[in-house]
Design an enzyme around this catalytic site. Structure first.
Site, PDB file in Angstrom:
ATOM      1  N   HIS A 125       0.843  -1.199   0.000  1.00 43.95           N
ATOM      2  CA  HIS A 125       0.000   0.000   0.000  1.00 43.95           C
ATOM      3  C   HIS A 125       0.878   1.250   0.000  1.00 43.95           C
ATOM      4  O   HIS A 125       0.691   2.157  -0.822  1.00 43.95           O
ATOM      5  CB  HIS A 125      -0.918  -0.001   1.225  1.00 43.95           C
ATOM      6  CG  HIS A 125      -1.680   1.275   1.418  1.00 43.95           C
ATOM      7  ND1 HIS A 125      -3.005   1.421   1.060  1.00 43.95           N
ATOM      8  CD2 HIS A 125      -1.298   2.481   1.926  1.00 43.95           C
ATOM      9  CE1 HIS A 125      -3.401   2.652   1.336  1.00 43.95           C
ATOM     10  NE2 HIS A 125      -2.379   3.318   1.873  1.00 43.95           N
ATOM     11  N   GLU A 126       1.831   1.311   0.921  1.00 43.57           N
ATOM     12  CA  GLU A 126       2.701   2.487   0.979  1.00 43.57           C
ATOM     13  C   GLU A 126       3.573   2.579  -0.270  1.00 43.57           C
ATOM     14  O   GLU A 126       3.818   3.675  -0.790  1.00 43.57           O
ATOM     15  CB  GLU A 126       3.560   2.446   2.243  1.00 43.57           C
ATOM     16  CG  GLU A 126       2.770   2.435   3.547  1.00 43.57           C
ATOM     17  CD  GLU A 126       1.795   3.596   3.677  1.00 43.57           C
ATOM     18  OE1 GLU A 126       2.046   4.671   3.082  1.00 43.57           O
ATOM     19  OE2 GLU A 126       0.766   3.438   4.365  1.00 43.57           O
ATOM     20  N   HIS A 129       1.767   4.309  -3.081  1.00 45.58           N
ATOM     21  CA  HIS A 129       1.831   5.773  -3.127  1.00 45.58           C
ATOM     22  C   HIS A 129       3.071   6.220  -3.914  1.00 45.58           C
ATOM     23  O   HIS A 129       3.006   7.138  -4.737  1.00 45.58           O
ATOM     24  CB  HIS A 129       1.887   6.345  -1.715  1.00 45.58           C
ATOM     25  CG  HIS A 129       0.607   6.222  -0.954  1.00 45.58           C
ATOM     26  ND1 HIS A 129      -0.615   6.559  -1.497  1.00 45.58           N
ATOM     27  CD2 HIS A 129       0.355   5.816   0.318  1.00 45.58           C
ATOM     28  CE1 HIS A 129      -1.568   6.362  -0.596  1.00 45.58           C
ATOM     29  NE2 HIS A 129      -1.007   5.905   0.511  1.00 45.58           N
ATOM     30  N   GLU A 163      -5.805   6.971  -1.669  1.00 44.20           N
ATOM     31  CA  GLU A 163      -5.738   5.821  -0.771  1.00 44.20           C
ATOM     32  C   GLU A 163      -6.338   4.568  -1.413  1.00 44.20           C
ATOM     33  O   GLU A 163      -5.833   3.458  -1.224  1.00 44.20           O
ATOM     34  CB  GLU A 163      -6.456   6.138   0.544  1.00 44.20           C
ATOM     35  CG  GLU A 163      -5.806   7.246   1.357  1.00 44.20           C
ATOM     36  CD  GLU A 163      -4.386   6.912   1.787  1.00 44.20           C
ATOM     37  OE1 GLU A 163      -4.083   5.716   1.997  1.00 44.20           O
ATOM     38  OE2 GLU A 163      -3.577   7.850   1.903  1.00 44.20           O
TER      39      GLU A 163
END
Length: 268
Positions: A125-126, A129, A163
């Site tokens: 997930h990070e 980004h 997100e």
């Protein structure tokens, strides 16, 4: 040879690395062999318990790099064609860290708390980004998502997009339809009773992206990855309604695509 050992670095060709708070990249040394004159075994090599999570995080990011769909170079996106000058992703972690998880745009650094590498979804997930940053060759303007932001409640269109995309990166790469936290708690991205409706909800955006990639766009995200290197949508609505028709050939915004969006309460 009087002595010999092998050192492994938690860094991949200046593409990503895992380091501590001092900026030192994690390393792993084999045992040292002495008076080596022929082939010899180094035995089993594995990290100690206090650094194993650093190596788990390092290994997890391979999934993103393998699937980045950039034929131009070994870099993260086609914006960078010189494999000797790729933007590097930094992952900062220690076994006592309470700093994370989050992505710092300016330094291209993911900050992970001590247990965060236990969740491959969190690491990806990070990293998602960072991947959006590389696809856009920058980062879209967006509303900062506060700690009170909840995946199944309405927030802002920009926050839900940023997100939701990162959630979708993790679930897509891991071949599932959920998010799993480091403690093993999980959630599904299927729209459910009690969720807010519309495209300002992170979970609705995530589920819609996964369904589009897997069921409408040929079973993968490749055409979206290509599209996002030439556009930089700041909301899911902009991605779907404005940018998907610009793809060559256009990505569907017709009834087949809309039916999947409706299953996530997004009505266009």
């Amino acid at each position: 040879m009087s002595s010999m050992w092998v050192r492994f670095n938690a860094e991949s060709t200046k593409l990503w690395r895992v380091n501590d708070t001092r900026g030192a990249t994690y390393t792993l040394d084999s045992q040292t062999l002495h008076n080596v004159s022929s082939s010899a075994s180094l035995g089993v090599i594995k990290p100690s318990s206090d650094t194993a999570r650093a190596w788990h995080a390092f290994d997890t990011v391979n999934l993103l790099w393998w699937n980045r769909d950039n034929p131009a170079s070994i870099c993260w996106s086609s914006h960078e064609t010189d494999g000797n000058h790729c933007t590097e992703l930094n992952i900062q972690w220690t076994d006592t860290s309470t700093d994370g998880p989050y992505y710092d745009i300016g330094s291209h650094t993911i900050h992970l708390s001590a247990a965060d590498p236990d969740s491959e979804h969190t690491v990806l997930h990070e990293s998602g980004h960072f991947f959006m940053n590389r696809l856009f060759n920058g980062f879209p303007s967006y509303t900062i998502c506060t700690s009170q932001y909840i995946y199944n409640r309405a927030g802002s269109g920009t926050c839900a997009w940023v997100e939701g995309f990162a959630d979708a990166v993790a679930a897509y790469l891991l071949g599932d339809y959920r998010y799993v936290w480091p403690n093993g708690t999980e959630m599904s991205f299927a729209y459910s009773s009690g969720w807010s409706t519309g495209d300002q909800v992170e979970g609705n955006v995530t589920g819609s992206l996964l369904d589009l990639w897997r069921n409408v766009d040929g079973g993968n995200w490749n055409r979206t990855i290509t599209l996002l290197t030439s556009t930089a949508p700041s909301t899911f609505s902009e991605y779907f309604n404005t940018d998907r028709p610009k793809a060559g050939p256009p990505l569907s915004t017709g009834w087949d695509a809309l039916s999947y969006l409706r299953s996530h309460s997004i009505q266009y």
